[in-house]
Design an enzyme around this catalytic site. Structure first.
Site, PDB file in Angstrom:
ATOM      1  CE  LYS A  72     -11.167   0.854  88.342  1.00 25.87           C
ATOM      2  NZ  LYS A  72     -12.241   1.846  88.378  1.00 25.87           N
ATOM      3  CG  ASP A 113     -15.217   1.312  90.046  1.00 27.43           C
ATOM      4  OD1 ASP A 113     -16.387   0.927  89.889  1.00 27.43           O
ATOM      5  OD2 ASP A 113     -14.657   2.132  89.280  1.00 27.43           O
ATOM      6  CD  GLU A 132     -16.647   4.370  91.194  1.00 27.61           C
ATOM      7  OE1 GLU A 132     -15.836   4.679  92.099  1.00 27.61           O
ATOM      8  OE2 GLU A 132     -16.452   4.604  90.006  1.00 27.61           O
ATOM      9  CG  ASP A 151     -18.136   5.910  86.957  1.00 23.40           C
ATOM     10  OD1 ASP A 151     -18.462   6.645  86.018  1.00 23.40           O
ATOM     11  OD2 ASP A 151     -16.948   5.554  87.149  1.00 23.40           O
ATOM     12  CE  LYS A 191     -15.287   8.404  85.759  1.00 23.25           C
ATOM     13  NZ  LYS A 191     -15.095   6.962  85.562  1.00 23.25           N
TER      14      LYS A 191
HETATM   15 MG    MG Z   1     -15.852   3.821  88.245  1.00 18.98          MG
END
Ligand code: MG
Length: 369
Positions: free
Chosen positions: A165, A194, A218, A241, A265
């Site tokens: 992250k 990400d 991402e 995402d 997801k």
């Molecule tokens: Mg993500």
């Protein structure tokens, strides 16, 4: 077969360690998750789960899932759970949007469909075996040294693919993090950076053209349009995402050339039914996919892994295990588990995770036909 009763539990599950998102958006210390038991008049029972990973990650939150189920209950009770398209049509008429609530109901209905068919979900999704899925770590943001230490700890647990992250306040800090982590990656392991939409487009373009890494990036920015703008101006392959909530969003991302892959997801898209549509679209346009849920216990993880396992390895990227971050386990030893960096879905009919209600406490709601 008709849905005769819905029983809802609310669980608050502490994380092993507080989880920090990019950009200081939210520090998550415990997950709010919702379990749903769906009973039918023919004796089959299905289970679903929904956890939006705190309340700042997506436009969804735990209390909203339970309120959504309450609003949807009258449209769901009395329907045949095996008729998934009709079930979604009825839910969409009753309550537009609110995919995180619909996902819980959808997963429980798929569990019943699988049991009625005598088949595990991975087979209903087209798989020929319970293929193990490679695991993706999730590395909370921090200093380069802290993040590299977390990656090494994940490697020791078998993880070979990592998601770090990024998205701090200063551009120099993110460039330093990306360069240090890419440099430190052990042979045979891979990394995705990400950003969780923390960068402005100008920041993304500047950082991604300054670093040596050519690893996946991402969700650099908030919106699909911003991400598409960035994707055309940087050398790294792009994953989307949080900005994709519907099939139409994926179609628009493809039209804009905004990515080479996506996260799929259930809790974000509205359940396994919608994920299956998106998965097949992604395969048809050559995108690669990570299939996992937004958060939750091994129940939610297992639902997503059935679809991941049934997705061709050529297009399947690693999946994370949300439950690996939890200090408590309401379904011990059930469902997908880390076995040397891989996890395989159950082979029993349906979802293959059957919670013990005695472990879940008192239900917060019961709806009857
Ligand atoms: Mg993500």
């Amino acid at each position: 077969m008709r849905i005769s009763r819905l029983t809802v539990w609310h669980l608050t599950l502490p994380l092993i360690a507080p989880y920090r998102f990019s950009g200081g958006r939210q520090r998550v210390e415990a997950l709010d998750t919702t379990y749903l038991r769906m009973e039918t008049d023919e004796g089959l029972t299905g289970w679903g789960e929904g956890s939006p990973w705190g309340h700042a990650y997506l436009p969804a939150h735990g209390p909203g899932i339970r309120a959504g189920i309450e609003t949807l209950a009258s449209a769901v009770l009395g329907r045949d759970p095996r008729s998934l398209a009709a079930l979604h049509e009825a839910m969409d008429r009753q309550l537009p949007g609110h995919q995180s609530a619909k996902s819980v109901i959808d997963i429980a209905a798929w569990d019943i469909l699988g049991q009625a068919a005598g088949l595990p979900l991975w087979q209903l999704f087209g798989g020929d075996a319970p293929h193990p899925v490679a695991l993706n770590s999730s590395i909370s943001t921090g200093t380069p040294e802290e993040m590299i230490a977390r990656i090494e700890a994940a490697s020791a647990k078998g993880y070979r693919t990592h998601s770090a992250k990024l998205g701090g306040a200063d551009i120099g800090g993110d460039i330093a993090r990306m360069n240090a982590i890419a440099e430190a990656m052990p042979e045979g392991e891979s990394i995705t950076f990400d950003i969780n939409r923390a960068w402005a487009p100008a920041t993304a373009i500047r950082v991604l053209n300054s670093v040596t890494s050519r690893d996946w990036v991402e969700q650099p920015c908030e919106t699909l349009a911003e991400c598409a703008h960035v994707a055309g101006r940087v050398p790294q392959p792009m994953l989307l995402d949080e900005c994709c909530h519907s099939f139409g969003d994926h179609l628009e991302a493809w039209r804009l050339g905004a990515c080479e892959g996506v996260k799929i997801k259930p809790n974000r898209l509205g359940g396994l039914t919608r994920c299956l549509q998106v998965r097949d679209f992604c395969l048809s346009v050559g995108w690669r996919v990570h299939i996992e849920d937004v958060g939750g216990t091994a129940l939610a993880d297992t639902a997503a892994y059935h679809l991941a396992s049934a997705t061709p390895e050529s297009h399947r990227m690693a999946s994370w295990l949300a439950h690996a971050h939890l200090a408590e386990d309401p379904v011990p030893d059930q469902g997908v588990r880390n076995e040397g960096g891989f996890a395989a879905p159950p082979t029993t009919p349906g979802l293959g995770v059957i919670p013990d209600p005695d472990r879940l406490g008192t239900p917060v709601a019961v709806y009857k036909a």
